[in-house]
Write an enzyme that holds these catalytic residues in place. Structure first.
Site, mmCIF file in Angstrom:
data_model
loop_
_atom_site.group_PDB
_atom_site.id
_atom_site.type_symbol
_atom_site.label_atom_id
_atom_site.label_comp_id
_atom_site.label_asym_id
_atom_site.label_seq_id
_atom_site.Cartn_x
_atom_site.Cartn_y
_atom_site.Cartn_z
ATOM 1 N N CYS A 261 -73.701 -74.691 -2.887
ATOM 2 C CA CYS A 261 -72.392 -75.300 -2.650
ATOM 3 C C CYS A 261 -71.450 -74.252 -2.069
ATOM 4 O O CYS A 261 -71.345 -73.152 -2.617
ATOM 5 C CB CYS A 261 -71.808 -75.847 -3.958
ATOM 6 S SG CYS A 261 -70.248 -76.706 -3.680
ATOM 7 N N HIS B 269 -74.571 -85.080 -3.433
ATOM 8 C CA HIS B 269 -73.821 -83.839 -3.668
ATOM 9 C C HIS B 269 -72.382 -83.989 -3.179
ATOM 10 O O HIS B 269 -71.426 -83.651 -3.874
ATOM 11 C CB HIS B 269 -74.526 -82.689 -2.938
ATOM 12 C CG HIS B 269 -73.852 -81.364 -3.061
ATOM 13 N ND1 HIS B 269 -74.387 -80.303 -3.735
ATOM 14 C CD2 HIS B 269 -72.665 -80.922 -2.553
ATOM 15 C CE1 HIS B 269 -73.549 -79.271 -3.666
ATOM 16 N NE2 HIS B 269 -72.506 -79.621 -2.949
ATOM 17 N N GLU B 270 -72.221 -84.559 -1.971
ATOM 18 C CA GLU B 270 -70.874 -84.702 -1.395
ATOM 19 C C GLU B 270 -70.073 -85.767 -2.136
ATOM 20 O O GLU B 270 -68.874 -85.602 -2.359
ATOM 21 C CB GLU B 270 -70.965 -85.043 0.103
ATOM 22 C CG GLU B 270 -71.728 -84.056 0.954
ATOM 23 C CD GLU B 270 -71.317 -82.599 0.770
ATOM 24 O OE1 GLU B 270 -72.121 -81.726 1.087
ATOM 25 O OE2 GLU B 270 -70.191 -82.351 0.294
ATOM 26 N N HIS C 99 -68.384 -84.447 -5.047
ATOM 27 C CA HIS C 99 -67.136 -83.735 -4.721
ATOM 28 C C HIS C 99 -65.955 -84.701 -4.678
ATOM 29 O O HIS C 99 -64.844 -84.354 -5.085
ATOM 30 C CB HIS C 99 -67.246 -83.019 -3.365
ATOM 31 C CG HIS C 99 -67.903 -81.668 -3.436
ATOM 32 N ND1 HIS C 99 -67.429 -80.641 -4.217
ATOM 33 C CD2 HIS C 99 -68.992 -81.180 -2.800
ATOM 34 C CE1 HIS C 99 -68.212 -79.582 -4.062
ATOM 35 N NE2 HIS C 99 -69.168 -79.877 -3.212
HETATM 36 O O1 LIG Z 1 -76.900 -74.645 3.790
HETATM 37 C C1 LIG Z 1 -76.894 -74.533 2.594
HETATM 38 C C2 LIG Z 1 -75.602 -74.032 1.907
HETATM 39 S S1 LIG Z 1 -74.872 -75.101 0.656
HETATM 40 C C3 LIG Z 1 -74.428 -76.567 1.475
HETATM 41 O O2 LIG Z 1 -74.679 -76.702 2.651
HETATM 42 C C4 LIG Z 1 -73.715 -77.645 0.678
HETATM 43 C C5 LIG Z 1 -74.396 -78.993 0.807
HETATM 44 C C6 LIG Z 1 -75.730 -79.134 0.155
HETATM 45 C C7 LIG Z 1 -76.734 -78.156 0.264
HETATM 46 C C8 LIG Z 1 -77.967 -78.364 -0.376
HETATM 47 C C9 LIG Z 1 -78.203 -79.545 -1.099
HETATM 48 C C10 LIG Z 1 -77.205 -80.505 -1.182
HETATM 49 C C11 LIG Z 1 -75.995 -80.306 -0.553
HETATM 50 C C12 LIG Z 1 -72.363 -77.781 1.343
HETATM 51 C C13 LIG Z 1 -71.241 -78.194 0.386
HETATM 52 F F1 LIG Z 1 -71.179 -77.304 -0.597
HETATM 53 F F2 LIG Z 1 -70.110 -78.187 1.064
HETATM 54 F F3 LIG Z 1 -71.462 -79.383 -0.134
HETATM 55 C C14 LIG Z 1 -78.112 -74.925 1.812
HETATM 56 C C15 LIG Z 1 -78.253 -74.614 0.489
HETATM 57 C C16 LIG Z 1 -79.409 -74.996 -0.205
HETATM 58 C C17 LIG Z 1 -80.397 -75.714 0.421
HETATM 59 C C18 LIG Z 1 -80.227 -76.025 1.770
HETATM 60 C C19 LIG Z 1 -79.089 -75.655 2.443
HETATM 61 ZN ZN LIG Z 2 -70.715 -78.649 -2.735
#
Ligand SMILES: O=C(CSC(=O)[C@H](Cc1ccccc1)CC(F)(F)F)c1ccccc1
Ligand SMILES: [Zn+2]
Length: 156
Positions: free
Chosen positions: A99, A141-142, A145
């Site tokens: 995140c 996940h979003e 938020h």
């Molecule tokens: O790119 C990222 C960085 S974290 C990310 O992109 C969040 C989104 C996210 C990543 C992985 C799983 C679910 C959601 C963005 C947020 F925090 F704004 F929601 C990532 C992290 C883990 C697995 C794959 C990719």
């Molecule tokens: Zn997040």
């Protein structure tokens, strides 16, 4: 526009229930564009309005293949306004999430395997889809938020 600062753990905006969007106007488009630029600069695969300090119900889903999810689809980013889950699988899947508001953390989170969802695009039009896998994960996940829930509140 330039990327905005991303709110991190402790910022009250991350723990509020965001308000539904009622005005599909140029202001909303500008906010969505700022979120997009901020997400791109942070190399995220999603971002929700509260993470840039805006307590409104919209987020961006932008799946791309990555080392944790090599078979994730490379999709054009989608801005989802007033998103809803209409139906969800009973089956849950554990997967690693990060995140942008919880820097440096990677946590294994249980999510529904698939979802039937609806949302509005920036022009106010309603859309429906079935999401699965990594895209369903990002959506959940979003959506958390928008309901004031971060990864840290999801630890089993
Ligand atoms: O790119 C990222 C960085 S974290 C990310 O992109 C969040 C989104 C996210 C990543 C992985 C799983 C679910 C959601 C963005 C947020 F925090 F704004 F929601 C990532 C992290 C883990 C697995 C794959 C990719
Ligand atoms: Zn997040």
């Amino acid at each position: 526009p330039t990327p905005l600062p991303i709110c991190v753990t402790g910022d009250p905006v991350l723990y509020q229930i965001a308000a539904p969007v009622t005005e599909f106007d140029a202001r909303l488009e500008a906010l969505a564009h700022s979120a997009m630029v901020t997400m791109d600069a942070a190399k995220g695969v999603g971002i929700a309005a509260p993470q840039i300090g805006v307590s409104l119900r919209f987020f961006i889903v932008a799946s791309r293949a990555n080392e944790r999810y090599p078979d994730a689809p490379n999709m054009a980013p989608v801005v989802m306004v007033n998103p809803c889950i209409l139906a969800a699988s009973n089956e849950l899947v554990a997967g690693e999430e990060g995140c942008l508001s919880v820097p440096g953390k990677r946590l294994s989170i249980l999510r529904h395997q698939w979802l039937d969802v609806s949302w509005q695009s920036l022009d106010g039009e309603t859309h429906h889809a079935r999401l699965e896998g990594f895209v369903a994960r990002i959506f959940q996940h979003e959506l958390d938020h928008l309901d004031g829930i971060t990864l840290l509140e999801r630890i089993e």
